[in-house]
Design an enzyme around this catalytic site. Structure first.
Site, mmCIF file in Angstrom:
data_model
loop_
_atom_site.group_PDB
_atom_site.id
_atom_site.type_symbol
_atom_site.label_atom_id
_atom_site.label_comp_id
_atom_site.label_asym_id
_atom_site.label_seq_id
_atom_site.Cartn_x
_atom_site.Cartn_y
_atom_site.Cartn_z
ATOM 1 C CD GLU A 28 -2.800 -1.215 2.419
ATOM 2 O OE1 GLU A 28 -4.020 -1.359 2.267
ATOM 3 O OE2 GLU A 28 -2.269 -1.140 3.537
HETATM 4 C C1 ACM Z 1 -2.061 -5.384 4.054
HETATM 5 O O1 ACM Z 1 -3.163 -5.843 4.465
HETATM 6 N N1 ACM Z 1 -1.962 -4.106 3.743
HETATM 7 C C2 ACM Z 1 -0.900 -6.233 3.911
#
Ligand code: ACM
Length: 553
Positions: free
Chosen positions: A353
């Site tokens: 992310e």
């Molecule tokens: C995640 O759930 N961002 C690894």
């Protein structure tokens, strides 16, 4: 799965069904009753004879560590400690090197004795965990006996067992809410009882830095004091906190005593707002996205501001300065110190992310960070996004957190790790993200990963079906993450993890679906239900979901 036939099978069924802790299992069109073991063993065969009686006079011989592990389970379950007397028949706990695959064990129980052999110390430990699940309050004499008069038995059975995957993990996020040493040790005990062998600690995130480092003391001095929801015990917040180096070593040693490694994660280059509190020169300005506005609308909280602790739940707004050499001095300091105090082979550098890092900058960062870790003699691990980055160090392990049916592009990123000489850890988010709400469960948890997530969904998947083109040889293992945006206490952890962690453990340890009569939802729900009394005696506050036919005593 082997099963005795004819008269022997009928006798075995009768003997076994007189005991608590048995579960009916469909085999070749028949229903038989076998002792309930979770995760399902590779082979279990009910014996035809009477059970072994477990009493305070039962002798335990063999390996001292395994005897101590067994004594703790018997004490919790039955309220007495064996090995004191020596007048009665006994339990023998032995390591027989070369007797099977790593971590494998064999249990043979008849009326006269219980013999547990492990191919190594871990195998014997797992054999003892299985033996703990076999201990039953006997109702054969007509009605259950209470308290000190209860009779405890182990059914006549032969079990031969070995793990399917080498890596079987549980992840605990100590960044969104900090969880202290005793809670972590309790989670290690719980995970080890399910034959998990890796504790992945998500040590850092936007909301806090939770590991003290001599090379960078400002991280915990300036960035560990708050959590999601703030620093108060009112509302959602807790006061934050961090592990000292001594505390971290204590976790590593405690885990090793339960045959678990610790996999520390320092999430980078995103998820790094806390780094900017200590070292503003390393951090980009927060990016305020539509996603962030949605999170603020749905969950409240403030927009992130440089130099101010972040107490919300949004992701993807922070990034390290990936073109700045000082960033790599920082990465080398952090992982160098962690490598020195982590005996396990893996260091996890996150990589998920990083929504405010450009693809080019992300690739530069992934190449440098993975190389720094490889140069330290450790194997890098990263979430699956990093598979897209050219320059990823060879043999880097990818952690897949896509869905059971992979979203666009996710399988390709995951497969890239295997093409690069690495393997995958599977953590399908819509199955084994343990922080997803239960249907009809408590208020705890989130729903973003296709939640609520039933126990049936947590169970009903096959690892080799997740990433196209990847079979068992490309899979290092399975790991169940527990993110803690809404999870503040040890009791919260128990509620969310149990029983779903057992579903993940079965995917990690047991034969593939289709390769065993036990690997069905119908069997699992009965077997897990039979563990209710053991879990209660161990102090595990599991969610008493109505998906499971819980046994009570
Ligand atoms: C995640 O759930 N961002 C690894």
């Amino acid at each position: 799965m082997k099963r005795r036939r004819g008269r022997t099978a009928a006798a075995a069924l009768l003997a076994a069904s007189l005991l608590a802790g048995c579960a009916p299992v469909a085999q070749n069109g028949d229903t038989v009753s076998l002792p309930a073991v979770v995760p399902a063993p590779a082979s279990i065969e009910a014996g035809s004879g009477a059970p072994f009686r477990l009493t305070p006079d039962t002798t335990v011989t063999g390996e001292a560590d395994a005897a101590a592990t067994l004594a703790a389970i018997v004490e919790a379950r039955a309220g007495f400690t064996p090995a004191k007397g020596g007048r009665e028949s006994g339990i023998d706990l032995r390591i027989v090197p070369g007797s099977g695959a790593p971590e494998s064990y064999r249990i043979a129980v008849d009326e006269a004795s219980v013999v547990v052999t492990g191919a190594d110390a871990a195998g014997l430990f797992y054999g003892v965990q299985t033996l703990g699940q076999l201990i039953a309050r006997n109702s054969a004499g007509g009605g259950q006996q209470e308290g000190e008069d209860a009779e405890w038995t182990v059914p006549a059975v032969t079990i031969e067992d070995a793990p399917r995957f080498a890596y079987r993990g549980a992840m605990l996020d100590v960044a969104r809410h900090f969880h202290p040493l005793e809670t972590v040790k309790g989670y290690i005990d719980r995970a080890a009882s399910l034959k998990l062998n890796a504790l992945h600690l998500h040590l850092t995130d936007d909301q806090g830095w939770r590991i003290q480092l001599d090379s960078r003391p400002e991280l915990t001095e300036r960035a560990s004091g708050t959590s999601v929801g703030g620093d108060s015990t009112e509302g959602q917040g807790t006061p934050g906190g961090f592990f000292t180096k001594a505390g971290y070593r204590e976790i590593v040693e405690y885990a090793a005593s339960r045959h678990m490694i610790v996999v520390p994660e320092i999430d980078m280059p995103g998820h790094t707002h806390a780094v900017g509190l200590a070292y503003p020169e390393l951090a980009e300005e927060p990016t305020i996205s539509d996603h962030m506005r949605e999170i603020i609308r749905d969950y409240g909280g403030e927009e992130p501001r440089p130099g101010v602790p972040y107490e919300g739940m949004a992701v993807g707004f922070s990034s390290l300065k990936t073109r700045d050499e000082a960033t790599y001095d920082f990465v080398a300091d952090v992982f160098g110190e962690l490598a020195a105090m982590t005996p396990g082979p893996y260091l996890h550098f996150g990589g998920d992310e990083s929504l405010s890092t450009t693809d080019e900058d992300f690739a530069v960062f992934v190449a440098r960070a993975s190389e720094i870790i490889a140069d330290l003699g450790k194997t890098p691990v990263a979430w699956h996004e990093a598979g897209a980055a050219a320059g990823l160090a060879d043999t880097t392990i990818g952690q897949y957190w896509g869905y059971l049916t992979a979203q666009e592009g996710v399988s390709a990123r995951a497969r890239a790790f295997v093409d690069n000489g690495g393997q995958l850890i599977l953590s399908p988010a819509d199955a084994i993200y343990l922080d997803m709400k239960y249907p009809n469960g408590p208020e705890l948890g989130l729903t973003w990963a296709n939640g609520p997530t039933s126990i049936e969904r947590a169970y009903t998947w096959e690892p080799s079906d997740i990433v196209d083109g990847i079979d068992d040889s490309g899979i290092l293992g399975v790991e169940a993450p527990l993110w803690t945006e809404t999870i503040r206490t040890a009791a919260d952890i128990d509620t969310m993890a149990f029983p779903r962690a057992a579903a993940a453990a079965e995917a990690a340890w047991s034969p593939a679906t289709g390769a065993s009569d036990l690997r069905t939802w119908a069997s699992f729900r009965e077997r897990v239900g039979a563990l209710g009394p053991l879990w209660t005696s161990m102090g595990i506050g599991f969610h008493p979901s109505d998906e499971i036919p819980w046994v009570t005593e």
